[in-house]
Enzyme design. Structure first.
Site, mmCIF file in Angstrom:
data_model
loop_
_atom_site.group_PDB
_atom_site.id
_atom_site.type_symbol
_atom_site.label_atom_id
_atom_site.label_comp_id
_atom_site.label_asym_id
_atom_site.label_seq_id
_atom_site.Cartn_x
_atom_site.Cartn_y
_atom_site.Cartn_z
ATOM 1 N N HIS A 60 -5.215 12.339 1.463
ATOM 2 C CA HIS A 60 -6.302 12.054 0.510
ATOM 3 C C HIS A 60 -6.372 13.038 -0.649
ATOM 4 O O HIS A 60 -7.230 12.878 -1.524
ATOM 5 C CB HIS A 60 -7.681 12.015 1.187
ATOM 6 C CG HIS A 60 -7.901 10.868 2.105
ATOM 7 N ND1 HIS A 60 -9.138 10.316 2.328
ATOM 8 C CD2 HIS A 60 -7.061 10.146 2.869
ATOM 9 C CE1 HIS A 60 -9.043 9.323 3.197
ATOM 10 N NE2 HIS A 60 -7.772 9.210 3.538
ATOM 11 N N ASP B 77 -8.665 -0.124 0.300
ATOM 12 C CA ASP B 77 -8.374 0.544 1.549
ATOM 13 C C ASP B 77 -9.701 0.743 2.265
ATOM 14 O O ASP B 77 -10.787 0.695 1.658
ATOM 15 C CB ASP B 77 -7.662 1.875 1.308
ATOM 16 C CG ASP B 77 -6.809 2.297 2.498
ATOM 17 O OD1 ASP B 77 -7.036 1.787 3.617
ATOM 18 O OD2 ASP B 77 -5.917 3.129 2.316
ATOM 19 N N LYS C 170 0.834 -1.182 0.000
ATOM 20 C CA LYS C 170 0.000 0.000 0.000
ATOM 21 C C LYS C 170 0.880 1.247 0.000
ATOM 22 O O LYS C 170 2.047 1.178 0.399
ATOM 23 C CB LYS C 170 -0.971 -0.022 1.186
ATOM 24 C CG LYS C 170 -0.335 -0.147 2.568
ATOM 25 C CD LYS C 170 -1.412 -0.319 3.626
ATOM 26 C CE LYS C 170 -0.832 -0.185 5.019
ATOM 27 N NZ LYS C 170 -1.825 -0.360 6.086
ATOM 28 N N HIS C 171 0.388 2.312 -0.584
ATOM 29 C CA HIS C 171 -0.951 2.531 -1.138
ATOM 30 C C HIS C 171 -0.772 2.777 -2.626
ATOM 31 O O HIS C 171 -0.079 3.696 -3.015
ATOM 32 C CB HIS C 171 -1.630 3.710 -0.454
ATOM 33 C CG HIS C 171 -1.648 3.602 1.041
ATOM 34 N ND1 HIS C 171 -0.619 4.086 1.836
ATOM 35 C CD2 HIS C 171 -2.561 3.060 1.902
ATOM 36 C CE1 HIS C 171 -0.901 3.853 3.111
ATOM 37 N NE2 HIS C 171 -2.080 3.229 3.184
#
Length: 740
Positions: free
Chosen positions: A220, A286, A206-207
């Site tokens: 984000h 996620d 990840k990610h």
């Protein structure tokens, strides 16, 4: 009669295909689902949107007739005694098996970024500290031990490692990353994967991808990425972890790239991951990443639309709970079969389709913090501490000094622990319980390390002042570092800059000790500090490790996985930048770091002989071997970290001035020497050109043997001959470096 899907002599894919053909649409969809037992709508969130989505997710009872794909964090949601947790998990698995007609258990997953995220489990240093060790073999050993402890209590999958390359350390999750160089991240990350997979745990990368390249380092936020930066900086660690590490799962990122959310990105999850890289494992979302396609990205209307987008892109399992992947929703049959086959194949590889699969717990006590785990945590911590400056020679400290110990983190456990450690991730919300493991503070460790020292509160009467500054980790604003704890600049938090100013004004030699999750700007005190030591959340044994370096018991050998800035602004730092990204005309802003990538000092001295190159001229599909002798010229043992950087004088696109292509730790007793052998393949000179193809070009190159990205000892000129050569997945991604 044993059915083909139960026949352990057949291949996993054949068994899974046979079982898939026997399933109803609802049963197939259930294998793509998950259940988060213990998650509620109260208390602090440990996942974005947890409270909003928890009461709108499918309950275990509703899924039982069809089966359950995954169980979310049976140990990492609330504190549970390890033996009780193992017994409870075994009971839940019995319930799940009894509820569906094929008696299939769920895959149980946990976080394991700094060790098994469970109460009473060993707390290891944060991944930024792994990068500081420049020691992949040690990190692999650590991961195998972590995986073995998880497997012993019934866990099958670990949500680690984080392979995001740091692009701007203001990002709160910098502490979870390994470093700012793709080669370091890839080699250390692949080593962690190898260890975890060797223990029988499915490693989850990840990610994927671009999460760390978000605008203004905001969690984000959209990633401003060109195709070459994506191809040459962001993606290589993931490819290395799949090819060299054997990772069996990938987790998409929360961000979008040029408007395309990763959870709905066909180009990433299918065309690149599956078709080009030939990845055959599972893609797990996620937490609430599928829901965010509707709620945050707004690229679809409704939960059903989000499920279809994610499934079509290549997401196989919705975590942490079934909300969009609904057995009552008639998802497209071909996409449903594709995902379910991958899930069932992996379950077969884990032994979950075998007729004799049963609960792991047998009622015996479980020790998740045994001596060998603590010893590993100590070794990783000791190798990760970086001595940044020591011009005055005040370090190592001798016993018997009068020491002023200042700073809010000098006597605080939080200074040792990253945001994905159990005490900071979950335990902080249960103050009624003990930490679960012993975490000595730096103050406690120093009193043990220097028993004859006198510790005073004020520097006026001291021989030396230790100013301990840095971070407290947390989630979503509950700390100065960690997930959702981004910062506008790189000034020390909590008013610690003023504390350092006061300490410097005392006239007593000041040693700055930084315990943090990211680098902070230290240029304001660089010319006044007697010494500077950096440790990145070094875990439960970190206090002793830092104290050992300060006393000289531990020879400092850590190297910076990210540069330390001079001023709070001026980001991002120039490592991996082309010439115009460095200091000089036409900008008045100097982004040169105070301490560059790869920097770290020792308590001894080393000399590097002139290197020998077997073949300075070779073809674009060839290789050459270089040899270099390193000597410890001091009177103490120490470890030098030999770093090999590539400089490409001319390219068809603007290239980084230097980039890491190899390294090795060289431990040496006083007066001893060792020969370093590096096998450099031309493939490592490949880069993505203007037309999007990754090529190796003929022409001049330089290999630089260096102690950091800026401290070069020797330069070796090379010449590549022959045609321009396009390279793909077959290319060699490592420079094998051996110490003899």
């Amino acid at each position: 009669m044993v059915q083909p899907w139960q026949d352990t002599t057949l291949s996993a894919q054949r068994r899974a295909a046979d079982l898939l053909a026997r399933m109803t649409r609802e049963e197939k969809t259930a294998q793509l689902s998950s259940v988060w037992l213990g998650s509620d709508t109260e208390g602090a969130e440990v996942a974005p949107g947890q409270h909003a989505y928890a009461d709108r997710s499918a309950a275990l009872e509703a899924l039982l007739p069809y089966g359950v794909g995954q169980l979310t964090r049976p140990f990492g949601t609330v504190p549970v005694d390890p033996a009780e947790g193992a017994a409870r998990l075994a009971e839940v698995q019995r319930t799940i098996r009894a509820g569906n007609r094929f008696a299939l258990p769920a895959t149980a997953h946990e976080e394991c970024l700094t060790g098994f995220t469970a109460w009473q489990a060993t707390v290891f240093p944060t991944p930024l500290a792994w990068g500081a060790t420049f020691d992949p073999e040690l990190i692999s050993e650590m991961a195998q031990a972590i995986g073995a402890s998880m497997r012993a209590v019934g866990i099958h999958q670990g949500l680690a490692p984080v392979l995001d390359v740091v692009r701007d350390p203001r990002w709160g999750r910098t502490e979870e990353a390994i470093g700012e160089d793709p080669y370091l991240v890839g080699t250390v990350g692949a080593a962690y994967v190898r260890g975890l997979e060797a223990a029988g745990i499915v490693a989850t990368l990840k990610h994927f991808a671009g999460y760390s390249a978000s605008r203004a380092a905001r969690n984000h936020a959209p990633a401003s990425l060109g195709p070459r930066e994506l191809a040459d900086v962001i993606l290589p660690p993931f490819e290395m972890a799949i090819r060299d590490g054997g990772a069996r799962s990938v987790m998409p990122a929360y961000n979008d790239i040029d408007g395309l959310p990763a959870h709905a990105h066909v180009g990433l999850l299918t065309q690149l991951l599956r078709e080009q890289w030939e990845f055959t494992g599972t893609v797990v979302s996620d937490y609430y990443g599928v829901s965010l396609l509707e709620e945050a990205h707004r690229v679809t209307d409704g939960e059903s639309g989000a499920a279809r987008l994610a499934l079509a892109a290549g997401v196989d399992v919705e975590l942490p709970a079934a909300r969009c992947f609904d057995p009552a929703d008639p998802l497209p049959e071909d996409l449903l079969d594709r995902a379910a086959l991958r899930v069932l194949t992996q379950k077969c590889e884990l032994g979950l389709l075998d007729p004799d699969v049963g609960p792991v717990a047998d009622g015996t006590p479980v020790d998740l913090n045994p001596p060998h785990m603590r010893e590993l945590a100590q070794k990783v911590a000791e190798e990760s501490v970086v001595l940044l400056g020591n011009d005055s020679g005040v370090l190592p400290l001798r016993d018997g000094l009068r020491i002023a110990l200042r700073g809010p983190l000098a006597d605080e456990q939080a200074a040792m622990l990253g945001c994905y450690t159990f005490p900071r991730h979950v335990g902080v919300h249960h103050p009624e319980l003990p930490t679960g493991v012993d975490v000595p503070t730096l103050a406690e460790a120093l009193r043990t390390e220097l028993p004859d020292a006198v510790f005073v509160d004020e520097p006026a009467t001291a021989d030396v002042c230790l100013a301990v500054v840095g971070d407290r980790s947390g989630l979503f604003g509950r700390g100065s570092s960690g997930e959702g704890c981004d910062t506008e600049d790189l000034q020390l938090p909590y008013g610690q800059a003023e504390l350092l100013d006061e300490a410097m004004a005392s006239g007593v030699p000041v040693v700055i000790v930084v315990l943090s999750g990211r680098p902070y700007a230290l240029g304001r005190w660089a010319d006044r500090a007697a010494a500077v030591v950096q440790a990145f959340f070094p875990g439960q044994e970190g206090g002793g490790a830092v104290a050992g370096v300060l006393s000289g018991r531990v020879a400092p050998s850590g190297r910076l996985p990210v540069g330390v800035p001079r001023s709070p602004g001026g980001q991002p730092a120039p490592y991996l930048a082309p010439p115009l990204g460095r200091n000089g005309f036409p900008s008045t802003v100097d982004p040169t770091p105070l301490y560059p990538f790869g920097h770290g000092l020792s308590y001894t001295t080393f000399s590097w002989d002139q290197p020998h190159c077997d073949a300075p001229e070779f073809t674009t599909n060839g290789e050459t071997t270089l040899r270099l002798t390193v000597r410890n010229t001091g009177d103490r043992p120490g470890t030098e970290v030999v770093q090999l950087y590539l400089h490409d004088p001319v390219g068809t696109v603007a290239r980084p001035e230097v980039r890491l292509v190899g390294y090795a730790r060289v431990p040496l007793d006083a007066g001893a020497s060792a020969e370093v052998h590096a096998m450099f393949p031309a493939d490592l000179a490949a880069y993505t050109g203007a037309d999007g193809r990754r090529v190796v070009e003929p022409g001049a190159l330089e290999l630089r043997f260096a102690a950091s990205s800026e401290r070069v000892h020797h330069t070796v000129p090379l010449t590549l001959t022959g045609p321009v050569r396009e390279v793909g997945n077959e290319r060699r991604m490592r420079c094998e470096v051996r110490v003899k």
